[in-house]
Design a protein around this motif. Sequence first.
Motif, mmCIF file in Angstrom:
data_model
loop_
_atom_site.group_PDB
_atom_site.id
_atom_site.type_symbol
_atom_site.label_atom_id
_atom_site.label_comp_id
_atom_site.label_asym_id
_atom_site.label_seq_id
_atom_site.Cartn_x
_atom_site.Cartn_y
_atom_site.Cartn_z
ATOM 1 N N ASN A 58 61.199 41.079 25.738
ATOM 2 C CA ASN A 58 59.867 40.657 25.287
ATOM 3 C C ASN A 58 58.762 41.275 26.125
ATOM 4 N N CYS A 59 59.022 41.482 27.385
ATOM 5 C CA CYS A 59 58.056 42.184 28.240
ATOM 6 C C CYS A 59 57.825 43.587 27.671
ATOM 7 N N VAL A 60 58.888 44.291 27.344
ATOM 8 C CA VAL A 60 58.786 45.643 26.793
ATOM 9 C C VAL A 60 58.112 45.614 25.425
ATOM 10 N N ARG A 61 58.447 44.622 24.596
ATOM 11 C CA ARG A 61 57.791 44.514 23.288
ATOM 12 C C ARG A 61 56.272 44.394 23.447
ATOM 13 N N ASP A 73 47.763 31.719 22.502
ATOM 14 C CA ASP A 73 47.696 30.882 23.700
ATOM 15 C C ASP A 73 49.042 30.267 24.032
ATOM 16 N N LYS A 74 49.186 29.933 25.286
ATOM 17 C CA LYS A 74 50.338 29.145 25.714
ATOM 18 C C LYS A 74 50.110 27.700 25.238
ATOM 19 N N ASN A 75 51.207 26.997 24.972
ATOM 20 C CA ASN A 75 51.100 25.568 24.667
ATOM 21 C C ASN A 75 51.025 24.794 25.994
ATOM 22 N N HIS A 76 51.006 23.487 25.932
ATOM 23 C CA HIS A 76 50.854 22.665 27.133
ATOM 24 C C HIS A 76 51.971 22.959 28.148
ATOM 25 N N ILE A 98 67.752 27.169 18.692
ATOM 26 C CA ILE A 98 67.867 28.537 19.211
ATOM 27 C C ILE A 98 69.103 28.737 20.078
ATOM 28 N N ARG A 99 69.925 27.704 20.165
ATOM 29 C CA ARG A 99 71.139 27.808 20.963
ATOM 30 C C ARG A 99 72.184 28.606 20.179
ATOM 31 N N GLN A 140 57.030 32.891 22.959
ATOM 32 C CA GLN A 140 58.102 32.234 23.698
ATOM 33 C C GLN A 140 58.258 30.863 23.042
ATOM 34 N N PRO A 141 59.430 30.553 22.463
ATOM 35 C CA PRO A 141 59.563 29.341 21.644
ATOM 36 C C PRO A 141 59.142 28.033 22.309
ATOM 37 N N ALA A 142 59.358 27.917 23.608
ATOM 38 C CA ALA A 142 59.028 26.662 24.292
ATOM 39 C C ALA A 142 57.645 26.673 24.929
ATOM 40 N N MET A 143 57.014 27.850 25.056
ATOM 41 C CA MET A 143 55.779 27.942 25.843
ATOM 42 C C MET A 143 54.583 28.518 25.111
ATOM 43 N N GLY A 144 54.802 29.107 23.969
ATOM 44 C CA GLY A 144 53.696 29.730 23.247
ATOM 45 C C GLY A 144 53.650 31.224 23.490
#
Length: 177
Positions: A58-61, A73-76, A98-99, A140-144
Amino acid sequence: MTPIEVYQNLETTVNQYISSLDNYSDEQFLFKKDAETWSLGQMYEHLASSSSYFFLANCVRCLEKRKGQEGGDKNHFGQQQFKYGGFPPVKLKIPEAIRGPELVAKNKEEYRLLLAKVLTDSKNLIDAVSNNDGLYKALQPAMGWLNAQEWFFLQEMHYRHHLRQKAELETIASATK
């Protein structure tokens, strides 16, 4: 923290994982206390594969401006994580949605190589991450929405977060001597 500082912290932590491989017998490395608890090997598999196929990918993307978007934005949870520079000191479960299948550990020697590759791949991204404007982001699924520098930092946070699990699993595995 700058990407160089993040990398230096990552290098220190990953080298702890690599040197710890000498302390485990093959039986200890693969020992599972129960169906819900990973073995040390499964934890190493999680760390190595998530670096290559999730954090660094994801960094490379973001650097290549693909499979994401400008802005967001990031979520809470994401805001809190980056505000405090790490995961909360609690056990987290990968969401069922996502597991993937149960992780299968490789042998210890393969993790020496895989973790060394994580360090090489990360080091090779320092300049690009340092010079990135941070506008392009991947979800990022958990963070936004996170940019390249945040994905880079998140990988380091992830390795630190698993040190607690590593200590717990080492205690469990040491009972198999």
